[in-house]
Design an enzyme around this catalytic site. Sequence first.
Site, PDB file in Angstrom:
ATOM      1  N   TYR A   1     -94.593 -64.978  57.027  1.00 13.21           N
ATOM      2  CA  TYR A   1     -95.332 -66.238  57.149  1.00 13.21           C
ATOM      3  C   TYR A   1     -95.736 -66.789  55.793  1.00 13.21           C
ATOM      4  O   TYR A   1     -96.185 -66.057  54.919  1.00 13.21           O
ATOM      5  CB  TYR A   1     -96.638 -66.046  57.944  1.00 13.21           C
TER       6      TYR A   1
ATOM      7  N   ASP B   1     -98.562 -69.077  55.002  1.00 16.93           N
ATOM      8  CA  ASP B   1     -99.666 -69.623  55.788  1.00 16.93           C
ATOM      9  C   ASP B   1    -100.143 -70.994  55.330  1.00 16.93           C
ATOM     10  O   ASP B   1    -100.784 -71.712  56.089  1.00 16.93           O
ATOM     11  CB  ASP B   1    -100.840 -68.632  55.795  1.00 16.93           C
TER      12      ASP B   1
ATOM     13  N   GLY C   1    -105.711 -75.296  55.144  1.00 17.53           N
ATOM     14  CA  GLY C   1    -106.896 -76.134  55.234  1.00 17.53           C
ATOM     15  C   GLY C   1    -107.070 -76.786  56.591  1.00 17.53           C
ATOM     16  O   GLY C   1    -108.193 -76.953  57.070  1.00 17.53           O
TER      17      GLY C   1
ATOM     18  N   GLY D   1    -103.397 -67.832  63.601  1.00 18.58           N
ATOM     19  CA  GLY D   1    -102.947 -66.895  64.626  1.00 18.58           C
ATOM     20  C   GLY D   1    -103.886 -65.718  64.754  1.00 18.58           C
ATOM     21  O   GLY D   1    -105.076 -65.863  65.049  1.00 18.58           O
TER      22      GLY D   1
ATOM     23  N   TYR E   1    -104.752 -63.558  62.299  1.00 15.81           N
ATOM     24  CA  TYR E   1    -105.499 -63.218  61.091  1.00 15.81           C
ATOM     25  C   TYR E   1    -106.493 -64.309  60.715  1.00 15.81           C
ATOM     26  O   TYR E   1    -106.280 -65.494  60.983  1.00 15.81           O
ATOM     27  CB  TYR E   1    -104.555 -62.989  59.906  1.00 15.81           C
ATOM     28  N   ASP E   2    -107.585 -63.870  60.071  1.00 17.81           N
ATOM     29  CA  ASP E   2    -108.596 -64.770  59.522  1.00 17.81           C
ATOM     30  C   ASP E   2    -108.718 -64.473  58.038  1.00 17.81           C
ATOM     31  O   ASP E   2    -108.811 -63.304  57.634  1.00 17.81           O
ATOM     32  CB  ASP E   2    -109.948 -64.554  60.209  1.00 17.81           C
ATOM     33  N   TYR E   3    -108.740 -65.537  57.239  1.00 13.85           N
ATOM     34  CA  TYR E   3    -108.779 -65.380  55.787  1.00 13.85           C
ATOM     35  C   TYR E   3    -109.974 -66.127  55.217  1.00 13.85           C
ATOM     36  O   TYR E   3    -110.169 -67.316  55.490  1.00 13.85           O
ATOM     37  CB  TYR E   3    -107.501 -65.921  55.148  1.00 13.85           C
TER      38      TYR E   3
ATOM     39  N   HIS F   1     -97.071 -54.335  56.381  1.00 11.76           N
ATOM     40  CA  HIS F   1     -96.886 -55.705  55.895  1.00 11.76           C
ATOM     41  C   HIS F   1     -97.733 -55.924  54.650  1.00 11.76           C
ATOM     42  O   HIS F   1     -98.536 -55.070  54.273  1.00 11.76           O
ATOM     43  CB  HIS F   1     -97.257 -56.717  56.988  1.00 11.76           C
TER      44      HIS F   1
END
Length: 661
Positions: free
Chosen positions: A310, A312, A319, A393, A395-397, A445
């Site tokens: 991905y 992202d 954003g 999806g 994951y949170d960043y 990953h």
Amino acid sequence: MTTDTTPRGTRPSSFGVTHPLDMLTAEEISAAREILVRHGKVGPATRFPRVLPVEPDKRAVLSHTPGADDFDRSVLVTLLDTATGRVGEAEVSVTGGAVTSWRDLPTGEHPYGQPPYLLEEYGRAAEIVKADPRWQAAMARRGITDTAHTFVAPLAPGYFPREGETGRRMIRSLTFHRRHEGDNPWAHPVEGLVAHVDLTAGEVTRLDDEGDVPVPLDDWNYKHTGPARTTLKPLEITQPEGPSFTVDGTLVRWEDWSLRVGFNAQEGLVLNEIAFRDGDEDRPVIYRASVPEMVVPYGDPAAPRYWISYFDAGEYALGKNANSLKLGCDCLGEITYFDAVVADDNGDPMPIPHAVCMHEEDYGILWKHTEPGEASQVRRSRRLVLSYFATIGNYDYGFFWYFYLDGSIQMEAKATGIVFAGAAEPWTENPHAPEIAPGIIGPVHQHIFCARLDMSVDGPENSVEEENLVGIPTGPRNPYGNAFTYERVPLSRESEAVRDADSEAGRRWYVTSAHRRNAVGRPTAYQLTPMAGPRLMAQPGSSAGDRAAFARHHLWVTAHDPAERFPAGDFPNQHAGDGIGRWVQADRALTDTDVVLWHTFGPTHIPRPEDWPVMPVDYSGFWLKPHGFLDANPALDLPDGSAGGHSGHGGTGGSADGRCH
């Protein structure tokens, strides 16, 4: 039909803009759409996958005077015809009321490429997959006939040129079974089932269905795990006199720091015109700082995952997927928020309230010393924090920029969320995907972020040097065996400035001023200190290796070019490969010029049971520190115990006047 109501020669202030670097406003986004409608560029099937501010010319920004209202505001708009798949890109001057440039993007020709995905395409892909009889039969074969709540995960397909896919707007979908509303779908992966979807044609072009691994059905609801613990006592963070920073529009001042806050749909948080006050002078450090891309390549060669890598920002728009932050959850203390506005799929304004959080934090001891027979001298550290979170999806960043009283800057990326899981027979050994719960595997990953640092150390004319520690063999130059030294090597051209971290050599990089010297006669400088991690593990020549060339090295330095904004290129989705690996082939000179540092960093994740069913934060990042930029410690004037306050109980905490006992 919508008509253009934007008069030619409109002033920026009429859109709520007072500075060339202000964020896009809702009024500007609406005006850009209306101008495109008037020019016949918008039809019933037109969507807007990418709407970004056009970066203003540096010279115009640096020469801008407060109150001036005569600068241009332009918007870069990508338009997708969902009926035909055709893509165009327009530059629209909202102050001039005109389309100033237009180009058709050749997405059907090598090296291809597609705009980021629309939010509506996720639902559309799920509808297409669920309507396919082959998918329905595959689910029934696994004993699942009620698929009303089943989650079809839409994923960027990478670049694997196959007949019937190349040059078309594709998406691949894995399946996760949600048993009921509110269930955790990631806990129930349907292993071996991959749907390949042509979004323009509205059909599943191919369905892969390999293996008969049972779908894990254990309950892994991380939101409700029973009664919450009661042992944690309240921890109050108060600033009874308010924060130490001031905000004027997007201009922030805090102690010696000043900067402008920006935000856009692809990069998320952008910090502009970062300067440090030295005496009565605001000295520039960085013109523009952001994290404009990240790649998440998977190391599992199994059919459901070998193609996953991905991007992202470039494929999903970081954003645009930003969270609205909440006090007490995402941020603690005396908080100031910045709202952001991006464009939705139809090109209309989509507000993101509280997109960026800003606050101060105590950060322990900044400096301390005790002389025999004298009271200890202690000064407490404090930092200014600017942050935002995006959910892509599973994951949170979180992206956190910290500014310190000693002139240092830290960037920290926080990865959390849910591991992207697969399924296997329990107790199965897999070198590419360890078992993290009975029957659930977590493929190995990487999360490789790329920061773009448009440096301006005491002005835009800078050079870059690399420093390494050097051991000296015992002999005439080192008679006692204890000596070591350091050496600095200039990185004079782009071909020389593709570098990797080396912890054994203590490798660091310096950005030096072309014109200014410090008190000991050296060029003023800022130092980039990496927190080194593995580089891209995908092999050269692989799809991920070609498309994420920026992740193959820790540092790239380029001569500034306003068109070089995203390290994997403007449109990495289904692209054969673009960006920084191509740019540096020009081998431009880097001495006493406007330089951009591209620094890659991030964790390589071998999932563990403790990451399940929701992952504690994994931290990565880097530091920028003044190195001869200042002539002495700039925090000598802090009051004794400056961040102390009082304990609230009259005990042994700091006193009310901030002094240590």
